[in-house]
Design a protein around this motif. Structure first.
Motif, PDB file in Angstrom:
ATOM      1  N   GLN A   1       0.856  -1.175   0.000  1.00 13.51           N
ATOM      2  CA  GLN A   1       0.000   0.000   0.000  1.00 13.51           C
ATOM      3  C   GLN A   1       0.895   1.227   0.000  1.00 13.51           C
ATOM      4  OE1 GLN A   1      -2.175  -0.886   3.647  1.00 13.51           O
ATOM      5  NE2 GLN A   1      -4.048  -0.865   2.445  1.00 13.51           N
ATOM      6  N   ALA A   2       0.534   2.246  -0.795  1.00 12.87           N
ATOM      7  CA  ALA A   2       1.297   3.488  -0.832  1.00 12.87           C
ATOM      8  C   ALA A   2       0.335   4.656  -0.998  1.00 12.87           C
ATOM      9  CB  ALA A   2       2.294   3.462  -1.982  1.00 12.87           C
ATOM     10  N   TYR A   3       0.620   5.749  -0.282  1.00 10.76           N
ATOM     11  CA  TYR A   3      -0.213   6.944  -0.335  1.00 10.76           C
ATOM     12  C   TYR A   3       0.675   8.183  -0.418  1.00 10.76           C
ATOM     13  CZ  TYR A   3      -3.788   3.769   1.369  1.00 10.76           C
ATOM     14  OH  TYR A   3      -4.648   2.715   1.499  1.00 10.76           O
TER      15      TYR A   3
ATOM     16  N   ASN B   1       4.523   4.160   2.619  1.00 14.15           N
ATOM     17  CA  ASN B   1       4.486   2.874   1.951  1.00 14.15           C
ATOM     18  C   ASN B   1       4.492   1.771   3.001  1.00 14.15           C
ATOM     19  OD1 ASN B   1       4.734   1.142  -0.347  1.00 14.15           O
ATOM     20  ND2 ASN B   1       6.872   0.837   0.195  1.00 14.15           N
ATOM     21  N   ARG B   2       3.736   0.708   2.715  1.00 15.24           N
ATOM     22  CA  ARG B   2       3.713  -0.450   3.623  1.00 15.24           C
ATOM     23  C   ARG B   2       3.522  -1.710   2.798  1.00 15.24           C
ATOM     24  NH1 ARG B   2      -1.160  -1.108   7.928  1.00 15.24           N
ATOM     25  NH2 ARG B   2      -2.455  -1.400   6.121  1.00 15.24           N
ATOM     26  N   ARG B   3       4.367  -2.706   3.064  1.00 14.78           N
ATOM     27  CA  ARG B   3       4.201  -4.026   2.449  1.00 14.78           C
ATOM     28  C   ARG B   3       3.244  -4.846   3.303  1.00 14.78           C
ATOM     29  NH1 ARG B   3      10.256  -4.029   1.910  1.00 14.78           N
ATOM     30  NH2 ARG B   3      10.110  -5.103   3.884  1.00 14.78           N
TER      31      ARG B   3
ATOM     32  N   ARG C   1       3.584  -3.748   9.647  1.00 14.07           N
ATOM     33  CA  ARG C   1       2.468  -3.206  10.428  1.00 14.07           C
ATOM     34  C   ARG C   1       2.326  -1.696  10.236  1.00 14.07           C
ATOM     35  NH1 ARG C   1       1.747  -3.823  16.939  1.00 14.07           N
ATOM     36  NH2 ARG C   1      -0.276  -2.803  17.035  1.00 14.07           N
ATOM     37  N   PHE C   2       3.453  -1.007  10.010  1.00 15.12           N
ATOM     38  CA  PHE C   2       3.453   0.447   9.926  1.00 15.12           C
ATOM     39  C   PHE C   2       3.774   0.938   8.526  1.00 15.12           C
ATOM     40  CE2 PHE C   2       4.492  -0.600  14.321  1.00 15.12           C
ATOM     41  CZ  PHE C   2       3.534   0.156  14.985  1.00 15.12           C
ATOM     42  N   PHE C   3       3.391   2.203   8.259  1.00 17.75           N
ATOM     43  CA  PHE C   3       3.714   2.877   7.013  1.00 17.75           C
ATOM     44  C   PHE C   3       5.020   3.646   7.208  1.00 17.75           C
ATOM     45  CE2 PHE C   3      -0.819   2.296   6.708  1.00 17.75           C
ATOM     46  CZ  PHE C   3      -1.034   2.046   5.363  1.00 17.75           C
ATOM     47  N   THR C   4       5.936   3.559   6.257  1.00 19.23           N
ATOM     48  CA  THR C   4       7.204   4.278   6.317  1.00 19.23           C
ATOM     49  C   THR C   4       7.122   5.515   5.441  1.00 19.23           C
ATOM     50  OG1 THR C   4       8.395   2.213   6.670  1.00 19.23           O
ATOM     51  CG2 THR C   4       9.699   4.096   5.935  1.00 19.23           C
TER      52      THR C   4
ATOM     53  N   GLY D   1      11.874   8.182   6.747  1.00 16.80           N
ATOM     54  CA  GLY D   1      12.160   6.939   7.454  1.00 16.80           C
ATOM     55  C   GLY D   1      11.318   6.704   8.695  1.00 16.80           C
ATOM     56  N   HIS D   2      10.594   7.735   9.146  1.00 16.66           N
ATOM     57  CA  HIS D   2       9.731   7.544  10.315  1.00 16.66           C
ATOM     58  C   HIS D   2       8.577   6.617   9.949  1.00 16.66           C
ATOM     59  CE1 HIS D   2      11.308  10.355  13.344  1.00 16.66           C
ATOM     60  NE2 HIS D   2      11.817  10.964  12.278  1.00 16.66           N
ATOM     61  N   ARG D   3       8.105   5.891  10.937  1.00 19.81           N
ATOM     62  CA  ARG D   3       7.014   4.938  10.718  1.00 19.81           C
ATOM     63  C   ARG D   3       5.758   5.441  11.402  1.00 19.81           C
ATOM     64  NH1 ARG D   3       9.719  -0.807  11.724  1.00 19.81           N
ATOM     65  NH2 ARG D   3       7.756  -0.938  12.790  1.00 19.81           N
ATOM     66  N   PHE D   4       4.619   5.263  10.717  1.00 22.88           N
ATOM     67  CA  PHE D   4       3.328   5.740  11.204  1.00 22.88           C
ATOM     68  C   PHE D   4       2.303   4.626  11.115  1.00 22.88           C
ATOM     69  CE2 PHE D   4       5.643   9.417   9.675  1.00 22.88           C
ATOM     70  CZ  PHE D   4       5.468  10.325  10.709  1.00 22.88           C
ATOM     71  N   ALA D   5       1.359   4.638  12.051  1.00 16.28           N
ATOM     72  CA  ALA D   5       0.311   3.620  12.074  1.00 16.28           C
ATOM     73  C   ALA D   5      -0.657   3.782  10.904  1.00 16.28           C
ATOM     74  CB  ALA D   5      -0.453   3.669  13.389  1.00 16.28           C
ATOM     75  N   THR D   6      -0.895   5.021  10.480  1.00 13.64           N
ATOM     76  CA  THR D   6      -1.838   5.284   9.388  1.00 13.64           C
ATOM     77  C   THR D   6      -1.293   6.397   8.497  1.00 13.64           C
ATOM     78  OG1 THR D   6      -3.037   7.027  10.567  1.00 13.64           O
ATOM     79  CG2 THR D   6      -3.804   4.744  10.894  1.00 13.64           C
TER      80      THR D   6
END
Length: 83
Positions: free
Chosen positions: A16-18, A31-33, A37-40, A53-58
């Protein structure tokens, strides 16, 4: 009102990518494979490199972080927390 993040392609169970936008500026994308669990966050502009490089839940959480990093604009009301 529609959100400022946009799907960067077809939804796939594998990824998924936004795109994350702040106003008219493309801040970056998240982006998340499927196995993650998180989006980078991947910065598209030097102004948002601090989030790279930070990771986010949504994607919405990444958009909020980008908006906060961009700071208030002239003439725009500042965010205020209820006391």
């Amino acid at each position: 009102m529609s959100p400022s993040f946009h799907s960067a392609g077809r939804h796939s169970p594998a990824q998924q990518a936004y795109v994350i936008e702040v106003g008219e500026t493309q801040a970056g994308l998240v982006n998340r494979r499927a196995d993650e669990r998180f989006f980078t966050f991947i910065a598209a502009s030097a102004a948002f490199r601090a989030l790279d490089g930070h990771r986010f839940a949504t994607p919405g959480a990444a958009e909020l972080a980008a908006r906060m990093l961009a700071g208030p604009r002239r003439g725009a009301p500042a965010f205020r927390l209820a006391s």
